[in-house]
Design a protein around this motif. Structure first.
Motif, PDB file in Angstrom:
ATOM      1  N   ARG A 124       0.834  -1.199   0.000  1.00  0.00           N
ATOM      2  CA  ARG A 124       0.000   0.000   0.000  1.00  0.00           C
ATOM      3  C   ARG A 124       0.870   1.251   0.000  1.00  0.00           C
ATOM      4  N   SER A 133       1.329   7.282   0.359  1.00  0.00           N
ATOM      5  CA  SER A 133       0.652   8.512  -0.063  1.00  0.00           C
ATOM      6  C   SER A 133      -0.844   8.315  -0.318  1.00  0.00           C
ATOM      7  N   LEU A 134      -1.310   7.065  -0.303  1.00  0.00           N
ATOM      8  CA  LEU A 134      -2.722   6.811  -0.586  1.00  0.00           C
ATOM      9  C   LEU A 134      -3.584   7.329   0.565  1.00  0.00           C
ATOM     10  N   SER A 169      -6.498   7.700   3.271  1.00  0.00           N
ATOM     11  CA  SER A 169      -7.313   6.703   3.956  1.00  0.00           C
ATOM     12  C   SER A 169      -8.762   6.847   3.514  1.00  0.00           C
ATOM     13  N   LEU A 210      -7.274  12.204  -7.662  1.00  0.00           N
ATOM     14  CA  LEU A 210      -6.191  11.507  -6.959  1.00  0.00           C
ATOM     15  C   LEU A 210      -4.983  11.294  -7.861  1.00  0.00           C
ATOM     16  N   TYR A 211      -5.232  10.970  -9.125  1.00  0.00           N
ATOM     17  CA  TYR A 211      -4.140  10.715 -10.068  1.00  0.00           C
ATOM     18  C   TYR A 211      -4.041  11.814 -11.131  1.00  0.00           C
ATOM     19  N   ARG A 235      -3.189   1.478  -9.719  1.00  0.00           N
ATOM     20  CA  ARG A 235      -2.622   0.639  -8.660  1.00  0.00           C
ATOM     21  C   ARG A 235      -1.840  -0.541  -9.236  1.00  0.00           C
ATOM     22  N   TRP A 250     -11.290  -0.297  -1.016  1.00  0.00           N
ATOM     23  CA  TRP A 250     -10.383   0.845  -1.163  1.00  0.00           C
ATOM     24  C   TRP A 250      -8.980   0.515  -0.669  1.00  0.00           C
ATOM     25  N   GLU A 251      -8.888  -0.187   0.426  1.00  0.00           N
ATOM     26  CA  GLU A 251      -7.597  -0.440   1.054  1.00  0.00           C
ATOM     27  C   GLU A 251      -6.815  -1.581   0.407  1.00  0.00           C
ATOM     28  N   SER A 309      -7.477  -3.515  -6.864  1.00  0.00           N
ATOM     29  CA  SER A 309      -7.384  -2.666  -8.056  1.00  0.00           C
ATOM     30  C   SER A 309      -8.547  -2.903  -9.009  1.00  0.00           C
ATOM     31  N   TRP A 357     -14.281   6.119  -8.138  1.00  0.00           N
ATOM     32  CA  TRP A 357     -12.914   5.614  -8.006  1.00  0.00           C
ATOM     33  C   TRP A 357     -12.308   5.127  -9.314  1.00  0.00           C
TER      34      TRP A 357
END
Length: 274
Positions: A4, A7-8, A10, A28-29, A40, A194-195, A198, A226
């Motif tokens: 993980r 920088s991702l 939470s 995010l990207y 990911r 999320w955690e 992909s 997402w």
């Protein structure tokens, strides 16, 4: 680098922008990103996933394109903007992506686990699979989850579907909306995805329990919030058999989806390699 990323954000930090939809990770990207969760699948994570290949055994997860030719459950485009080429992309296995979907796949054989534990689950009814059942399935199999994995869930849709008579199929197809089993719709389920993952997929028509309530659905969060690919109607019977024989429920996955500009669905052209 695998694992993980530090920088991702939470899950509790979502949405990233206060005025964006709930749980969304827009930006995010970068503002022009088109890959979402597929970011990911870094070169390092894919290279690590290739170490899953030990025997060279290959298993297709593609349901035949004419599998629902007699009584298609989704026979024509709906207001959710399905694609139809010369066949309906909702009538067989589906997935999404631009650069292909490649990495370490994990099969959580919920169907096998529930039969072993005498857990009832109606496939053709609105029925939610709790997160605790999926975690119990992983523990039962001895399957570790790694960041960037491709989650694949077998609920037992295919053997149940194949037992239905034509009259039963027609009756089900007339239900508006039809009731279908799927994962539970909860913040806990979203956080787990999320955690860890992909992409997500299953052997059933709707990854989440269907129909969703009117207030929100996981499809909205996963796809538009997402950019997480959702695979549906994957044929997992042979895959489940190979996993059980090898006592190994992780494998290398490659999915080269069709390059359809502006498309929302594609046959996955997906293969598991052991």
């Amino acid at each position: 680098m695998t694992g993980r990323p530090a920088s991702l954000p939470s899950f509790s930090q979502l949405p990233l922008n206060k005025d964006d939809p709930p749980y969304s990770a827009w930006g995010l990207y970068g503002k022009d990103d088109q890959l979402g969760f597929l970011n990911r699948q870094t070169d390092e994570i894919v290279a690590e996933a290739a170490k899953e290949i030990k025997t060279g055994v290959r298993v297709s997860m593609n349901w035949p394109l004419d599998a629902q030719s007699k009584v298609p459950f989704f026979g024509s485009p709906r207001i959710v903007n399905d694609d139809i080429w010369t066949f309906n992309t909702q009538s067989s296995s589906q997935s999404w992506g631009e650069k292909g979907i490649v990495g370490r796949g994990v099969l959580l054989d919920f169907h096998r686990w529930r039969l072993a534990h005498n857990i009832q689950a109606e496939i053709f009814q609105t029925n939610s699979i709790p997160l605790k059942y999926l975690k119990a399935t992983a523990e039962y199999q001895g399957t570790d989850i790694k960041f960037g994995d491709i989650l694949i869930i077998r609920v037992g849709y295919m053997p149940t579907f194949n037992k239905l008579s034509t009259d039963e199929l027609i009756a089900f197809a007339k239900q508006t909306p039809p009731g279908l089993i799927g994962v539970e719709r909860s913040e806990e389920m979203l956080e787990w995805i999320w955690e860890n993952f992909s992409a997500v997929a299953g052997d059933h028509p709707a990854f989440e329990s269907y129909p969703p309530p009117k207030d929100w659905s996981m499809h909205e969060v996963l796809l538009s919030g997402w950019g997480c690919p959702i695979g549906e109607l994957f044929n997992l019977e042979r895959l489940a058999e190979v996993c059980d024989n090898q006592k190994k429920w992780s494998f290398f996955v490659t999915s080269e989806v069709c390059n359809v500009p502006g498309g929302v669905a594609s046959p996955p052209n997906i293969l598991a390699i052991f």
